[in-house]
Scaffold this active site. Structure first.
Site, PDB file in Angstrom:
ATOM      1  N   PHE A  46       0.834  -1.258  -0.055  1.00 42.43           N
ATOM      2  CA  PHE A  46       0.086   0.040  -0.102  1.00 42.43           C
ATOM      3  C   PHE A  46       0.853   1.108   0.012  1.00 42.43           C
ATOM      4  O   PHE A  46       1.955   1.219   0.480  1.00 42.43           O
ATOM      5  CB  PHE A  46      -1.145   0.142   1.209  1.00 42.43           C
ATOM      6  CG  PHE A  46      -2.027  -0.867   1.310  1.00 42.43           C
ATOM      7  CD1 PHE A  46      -2.907  -0.841   0.326  1.00 42.43           C
ATOM      8  CD2 PHE A  46      -2.237  -1.692   2.211  1.00 42.43           C
ATOM      9  CE1 PHE A  46      -3.938  -1.832   0.232  1.00 42.43           C
ATOM     10  CE2 PHE A  46      -3.185  -2.806   2.408  1.00 42.43           C
ATOM     11  CZ  PHE A  46      -3.981  -2.590   1.149  1.00 42.43           C
ATOM     12  N   SER A  47       0.111   2.576  -0.489  1.00 44.92           N
ATOM     13  CA  SER A  47       0.797   3.586  -0.165  1.00 44.92           C
ATOM     14  C   SER A  47       1.078   3.832   1.269  1.00 44.92           C
ATOM     15  O   SER A  47       0.217   3.499   1.975  1.00 44.92           O
ATOM     16  CB  SER A  47      -0.184   4.651  -0.933  1.00 44.92           C
ATOM     17  OG  SER A  47       0.525   6.077  -0.724  1.00 44.92           O
ATOM     18  N   GLY A  48       2.343   4.255   1.582  1.00 44.63           N
ATOM     19  CA  GLY A  48       2.542   4.466   2.915  1.00 44.63           C
ATOM     20  C   GLY A  48       3.165   3.471   3.790  1.00 44.63           C
ATOM     21  O   GLY A  48       3.307   3.509   4.880  1.00 44.63           O
ATOM     22  N   SER A  49       3.241   2.128   3.156  1.00 40.22           N
ATOM     23  CA  SER A  49       3.564   1.066   3.805  1.00 40.22           C
ATOM     24  C   SER A  49       5.221   1.008   4.182  1.00 40.22           C
ATOM     25  O   SER A  49       5.542   0.209   4.873  1.00 40.22           O
ATOM     26  CB  SER A  49       3.039  -0.203   2.870  1.00 40.22           C
ATOM     27  OG  SER A  49       3.919  -0.347   1.695  1.00 40.22           O
ATOM     28  N   GLY A  50       5.888   1.782   3.478  1.00 42.80           N
ATOM     29  CA  GLY A  50       7.181   1.877   3.437  1.00 42.80           C
ATOM     30  C   GLY A  50       7.978   1.327   2.501  1.00 42.80           C
ATOM     31  O   GLY A  50       9.352   1.067   2.732  1.00 42.80           O
ATOM     32  N   LYS A  51       7.557   1.181   1.306  1.00 44.11           N
ATOM     33  CA  LYS A  51       8.348   0.500   0.329  1.00 44.11           C
ATOM     34  C   LYS A  51       9.445   1.283  -0.096  1.00 44.11           C
ATOM     35  O   LYS A  51      10.620   0.957  -0.016  1.00 44.11           O
ATOM     36  CB  LYS A  51       7.283   0.585  -1.070  1.00 44.11           C
ATOM     37  CG  LYS A  51       6.070  -0.236  -0.783  1.00 44.11           C
ATOM     38  CD  LYS A  51       5.211  -0.483  -1.886  1.00 44.11           C
ATOM     39  CE  LYS A  51       4.883   0.825  -2.647  1.00 44.11           C
ATOM     40  NZ  LYS A  51       4.136   1.718  -1.624  1.00 44.11           N
ATOM     41  N   SER A  52       9.319   2.786  -0.377  1.00 45.01           N
ATOM     42  CA  SER A  52      10.527   3.433  -0.787  1.00 45.01           C
ATOM     43  C   SER A  52      11.674   3.721   0.184  1.00 45.01           C
ATOM     44  O   SER A  52      12.626   3.807   0.009  1.00 45.01           O
ATOM     45  CB  SER A  52       9.879   4.967  -1.365  1.00 45.01           C
ATOM     46  OG  SER A  52       9.105   4.603  -2.307  1.00 45.01           O
TER      47      SER A  52
ATOM     48  N   SER B  62       1.851  -1.617  -7.304  1.00 46.41           N
ATOM     49  CA  SER B  62       1.604  -2.683  -8.252  1.00 46.41           C
ATOM     50  C   SER B  62       0.605  -3.645  -7.489  1.00 46.41           C
ATOM     51  O   SER B  62       0.948  -4.626  -6.884  1.00 46.41           O
ATOM     52  CB  SER B  62       2.958  -3.523  -8.261  1.00 46.41           C
ATOM     53  OG  SER B  62       3.874  -3.537  -7.207  1.00 46.41           O
TER      54      SER B  62
END
Length: 202
Positions: free
Chosen positions: A35-41, A108
């Site tokens: 999700f957006s904000g999950s910490g991927k980046s 994605s």
């Protein structure tokens, strides 16, 4: 009917194997989904810092950055999302062919699209990382204010609010970013990925 394109790829003498040998490590595609904000980046950048400091050649592709340039013509409809990931998959393959360890951080949301990227990259060259975080926690973080806008209807097709997310069933690495500190997650990534960067004995 449009004229058939006659495309014949040129075979170059310097290939991925030789570039890997020159750089001293294998190239890989490390795909962060969630999700957006999950910490991927955040995770992708932390991993890149470690790899860079240890002599690996790296690059991070991030959703917002790519959509400002290469994919600025796409909206967030299901079809546009699929095209977004398809293009990114092709770019990551080119970068991996150039000898880089590519960290791609994209929501994605669709399993089919992630599997297409795996196919483009090649099974042994693709590592799927599921950055698992409940949408409620991501919404509490809401560092970009996107969830608030989605709740107000200012953003349509927003994953987790008005659009689905198909969670990976068997990711190579499962990160629960709401339950473990960043340094623990990064160490988990390093422990899994670092051995895979070793060149095969020839």
């Amino acid at each position: 009917m449009s004229e058939k394109l006659h495309i014949i790829p040129h075979k170059h003498q310097i290939n991925r194997r030789l570039r890997n040998k020159m750089k001293g490590h294998r190239s890989l595609v490390i795909w962060f989904t969630g999700f957006s904000g999950s910490g991927k980046s955040t995770l992708a950048n932390a991993l890149e810092e470690y790899l860079y400091e240890h002599g690996y050649h790296t690059f991070v592709l991030d959703g917002d950055n790519v959509r400002k340039g290469l994919n600025s013509d796409l909206d967030f409809s299901d079809e546009a999302r699929k095209e977004n990931i398809r293009r990114i998959g092709e770019v990551t393959k080119l970068m991996a062919d150039a000898g880089l360890v590519v960290m791609s951080a994209f929501i994605s949301p669709f399993k089919e699209d992630r599997e297409r990227v795996r196919s483009i990259a090649g099974e042994g060259n693709f590592i799927e990382v599921f950055v698992d975080c409940p949408v409620e926690v991501c919404e509490q973080r809401d560092t970009k204010g996107l969830y608030a806008k989605a709740r107000k209807g200012e953003i349509s097709n927003f994953t987790g609010i008005s659009a689905p997310f198909e969670a990976p069933e068997n990711p190579a690495i499962h990160i629960q970013s709401d339950k473990e500190p960043l340094d623990v997650s990064v160490q988990k990534l390093i422990s899994y990925i670092k051995p895979k960067l070793n060149l095969p004995n020839e």
